[in-house]
Motif scaffolding. Structure first.
Motif, PDB file in Angstrom:
ATOM      1  N   GLY A 280       9.599 -28.253  44.156  1.00  0.00           N
ATOM      2  CA  GLY A 280       9.363 -29.678  43.999  1.00  0.00           C
ATOM      3  C   GLY A 280      10.277 -30.550  44.851  1.00  0.00           C
ATOM      4  O   GLY A 280       9.830 -31.524  45.451  1.00  0.00           O
ATOM      5  N   LEU A 281      11.544 -30.198  44.936  1.00  0.00           N
ATOM      6  CA  LEU A 281      12.491 -30.992  45.718  1.00  0.00           C
ATOM      7  C   LEU A 281      12.119 -30.948  47.202  1.00  0.00           C
ATOM      8  O   LEU A 281      12.034 -31.990  47.860  1.00  0.00           O
ATOM      9  N   ALA A 282      11.858 -29.744  47.724  1.00  0.00           N
ATOM     10  CA  ALA A 282      11.450 -29.610  49.122  1.00  0.00           C
ATOM     11  C   ALA A 282      10.181 -30.410  49.379  1.00  0.00           C
ATOM     12  O   ALA A 282      10.064 -31.130  50.373  1.00  0.00           O
ATOM     13  N   PHE A 283       9.260 -30.320  48.440  1.00  0.00           N
ATOM     14  CA  PHE A 283       7.983 -31.027  48.539  1.00  0.00           C
ATOM     15  C   PHE A 283       8.202 -32.535  48.685  1.00  0.00           C
ATOM     16  O   PHE A 283       7.640 -33.176  49.576  1.00  0.00           O
ATOM     17  N   VAL A 284       9.047 -33.097  47.838  1.00  0.00           N
ATOM     18  CA  VAL A 284       9.292 -34.543  47.884  1.00  0.00           C
ATOM     19  C   VAL A 284       9.962 -34.942  49.194  1.00  0.00           C
ATOM     20  O   VAL A 284       9.617 -35.953  49.811  1.00  0.00           O
ATOM     21  N   LEU A 285      10.920 -34.136  49.648  1.00  0.00           N
ATOM     22  CA  LEU A 285      11.622 -34.472  50.885  1.00  0.00           C
ATOM     23  C   LEU A 285      10.680 -34.358  52.091  1.00  0.00           C
ATOM     24  O   LEU A 285      10.709 -35.197  52.992  1.00  0.00           O
TER      25      LEU A 285
ATOM     26  N   GLY B 272       6.452 -25.748  49.991  1.00  0.00           N
ATOM     27  CA  GLY B 272       6.779 -27.175  49.903  1.00  0.00           C
ATOM     28  C   GLY B 272       6.135 -27.957  51.033  1.00  0.00           C
ATOM     29  O   GLY B 272       5.565 -29.034  50.813  1.00  0.00           O
ATOM     30  N   LEU B 273       6.190 -27.410  52.241  1.00  0.00           N
ATOM     31  CA  LEU B 273       5.584 -28.101  53.387  1.00  0.00           C
ATOM     32  C   LEU B 273       4.066 -28.107  53.251  1.00  0.00           C
ATOM     33  O   LEU B 273       3.416 -29.133  53.499  1.00  0.00           O
TER      34      LEU B 273
END
Lengths: 291, 302
Positions: B182-187, B100-101
């Protein structure tokens, strides 16, 4: 050749990039391709003849295609499941938006004792995972005689703290002059809300609606538990039966038909997401921040 | 002196007059609060009661005190499910955070086509567990799955991703990372966009290369997001169920079962509602501990 190098270096310079960014970009795009490829493989497989599926010869673009797999999906009551899913998700989303907007407005802009404490209780409930309460809730619904009903699918989903939170954040920065103007004209606070505040809350309403709709459309555990009748299943729960290891289908035709089924299942979520991406991501980010 | 008193009185008086209690507020909240109490709070309290009874779907509850909890502590299936979920956490949380990062840094760098990258990195997060589960059952098929076919071309023997007790948690974890990233990516992306550009430029002026800039400027600034992603993902992983149910149904022989999968089995297959509720309470305590630990750590580091 020299001209090309020249153009590339100008392009990089304009964007503040370096030569070393080129391999990084290529690597990243390859990873992106790999990341998206399961979707492509899902769609590709869904159009293949069963005998072209179980082979080590990989065809990303099939030589010959068929829609038989999609037709076979409808041997199970998929349309009924789709209806159940749509009814459940639309009604739950409607109540989530309306109740969330009213409560969010009250907690942001109305003065009454206990307002802060009430909001804290709502927020604290987010720490309790729904899975913990799902068994006692199932027991309660069975005892009331509401197993496998629309009430059971919809009622537990009509108050969503995420929706309330999105509206509260929006109304906190809502211009006071607009509300004052409405009240000068003799409207009470309820009319001011319905005639002025709510119609102007389109952005949070869309964000909340998109998120809540997707959550409901994809919800799995509760519908799985509470629907005993085949005819009351929702789409994700029903289609899970296409899994070759769980369902009745043989493995040979299993994968092609399963991919056809989930291609259809994923279309509504993906279309809503592609069309309303901005709202979706803003809502999701707020949902993360709430924790 | 007197003037001052008068002013305070007047102010206090004015406050009471200008800000009357808006009783309608309670009505507005009630529409939300009633279903919330009935379907969010009620079941939790009811569950605490049920967990202290023996109750199957027909008949009435028998009070058994702490018996369900004592039984849970010595139930080998529970030990396995909680051990499994810790392994899931060790695989999924780092996978989601690193990918994600990485994806967020890539999209944030302003390369061409990153708009479509943003869409596609997030896309798996919007589909249901059924889609995730079935796609990956097919991709991870031992003989014909895409993963093993490609691995075979570089000389790797077929890996029984979902059919052997040793590999099954890896198989389910790969699918879960694809779903959750996806959630980690957006955050992460939101946090990266808040990093002041001039700070990075100043560091570049001082001769810091991009690895140093990331380590000493970006990473400290996105630490709250990092901590949040780790906690959210850890809690999500402790609650892992749907993909397990779809992909393996907990098998082979319970090797991929999670606590919620076991709760499902106990309630639906064996009708032991009291026992299932007790396991639910135990899981809730575990999640609460994780959340509170996160708050403490967050307070100390920020």
């Amino acid at each position: 050749m020299a001209a090309l190098v020249e153009r590339i270096s100008t392009y990089l310079h304009e964007r503040g990039l370096r030569v070393v960014d080129i391999p990084i970009w290529i690597g990243g795009m390859l990873f992106l391709l790999a990341w998206a490829s399961p979707f492509l493989w899902m769609v590709t497989t869904s159009f293949k003849y069963p005998e072209d599926v179980l082979t080590t010869h990989i065809e990303w673009i099939p030589r010959r295609v068929t829609i038989d797999n999609f037709i076979q999906v409808f041997e199970l009551p998929v349309l009924r499941w789709a209806l159940n899913s749509a009814v459940q998700a639309i009604i739950a989303t409607f109540f989530c938006v309306v109740f969330g907007a009213m409560a969010g407005f009250a907690l942001a802009r109305m003065r009454f004792p206990g307002r802060g404490a009430i909001f804290m209780v709502f927020l604290a409930s987010l720490m309790v995972p729904t899975e913990v309460s799902v068994v006692p809730m199932l027991l309660a619904f069975v005892k009331v005689g509401w197993a496998s009903t629309y009430q059971a699918l919809i009622l537990p989903m009509i108050a969503n703290v995420l929706s309330l939170y999105i509206f509260r954040q929006f109304f906190l920065s809502f211009p006071q002059e607009l509300l004052d103007a409405a009240r000068m004209d003799g409207a009470n606070i309820m009319r001011a809300f319905w005639l002025i505040a709510f119609p102007l809350a389109r952005a949070p309403a869309v964000a909340a609606a998109v998120i809540i709709f997707t959550l409901n459309w994809n919800n799995f555990l509760w519908p799985l538990l509470v629907t005993f009748d085949e005819s009351m299943k929702t789409l994700p729960v029903g289609i899970a039966q296409f899994a070759p290891n769980v369902g009745t289908h043989t493995q040979i035709e299993g994968y092609a038909v399963a991919m056809a089924a989930i291609t259809m299942l994923s279309i509504p979520s993906l279309v809503v997401f592609f069309l309303l991406q901005k709202h979706f991501i803003s809502g999701i980010s707020q949902g993360g921040i709430k924790q | 002196m007197q003037d001052e008193h008068a002013a305070i009185d007047q102010r206090g008086h004015r406050m009471k007059q200008a800000e009357p209690i808006e009783w309608t507020g309670y009505l507005f909240v009630a529409f939300f609060a009633v279903p919330f109490l009935l379907f969010n709070v009620g079941p939790i309290l009811f569950g605490l009661f049920v967990s202290l009874t023996e109750w199957n779907i027909i008949g009435s509850p028998d009070w058994v005190g702490a018996a369900n909890y004592l039984q849970a502590l010595s139930d080998p299936w529970i030990h396995q499910a909680f051990t499994n979920v810790l392994i899931y956490g060790l695989l999924i949380v780092p996978g989601v955070v690193v990918l994600g990062l990485g994806a967020a840094l890539f999209v944030n760098a302003g390369y061409p086509l990153t708009g479509i990258a943003r869409t596609l990195f997030f896309a798996p997060h919007v589909v249901s567990a059924t889609v995730i589960g079935l796609v990956w059952v097919w991709l991870l098929d031992t003989r014909y799955g895409l993963i093993n076919v490609y691995l075979g071309r570089v000389g790797v023997d077929p890996i029984p991703w979902l059919t052997s007790a040793e590999w099954v948690i890896f198989g389910v974890s790969i699918a879960s990372v694809w779903w959750d990233m996806g959630l980690a990516f957006v955050l992460f992306l939101a946090a990266l966009q808040d990093v002041p550009k001039d700070l990075l430029e100043a560091a570049e002026m001082d001769g810091a290369n991009r690895i140093k800039r990331f380590w000493f400027v970006t990473l400290p600034l996105i630490r709250p997001a990092l901590s949040m992603v780790v906690t959210l993902q850890l809690i999500a992983t402790l609650r892992i169920f749907s993909q397990v149910y779809v992909m393996t149904n907990g098998g082979p022989a319970g090797a991929s079962a999670s606590p919620i999968h076991y709760i499902y089995n106990v309630a639906i297959e064996r009708y032991l509602f009291g026992y299932a509720s007790a396991i639910g309470v135990l899981l809730f305590i575990l999640i609460l501990v994780v959340t509170l630990l996160h708050r403490t750590v967050l307070r100390e580091t920020v």
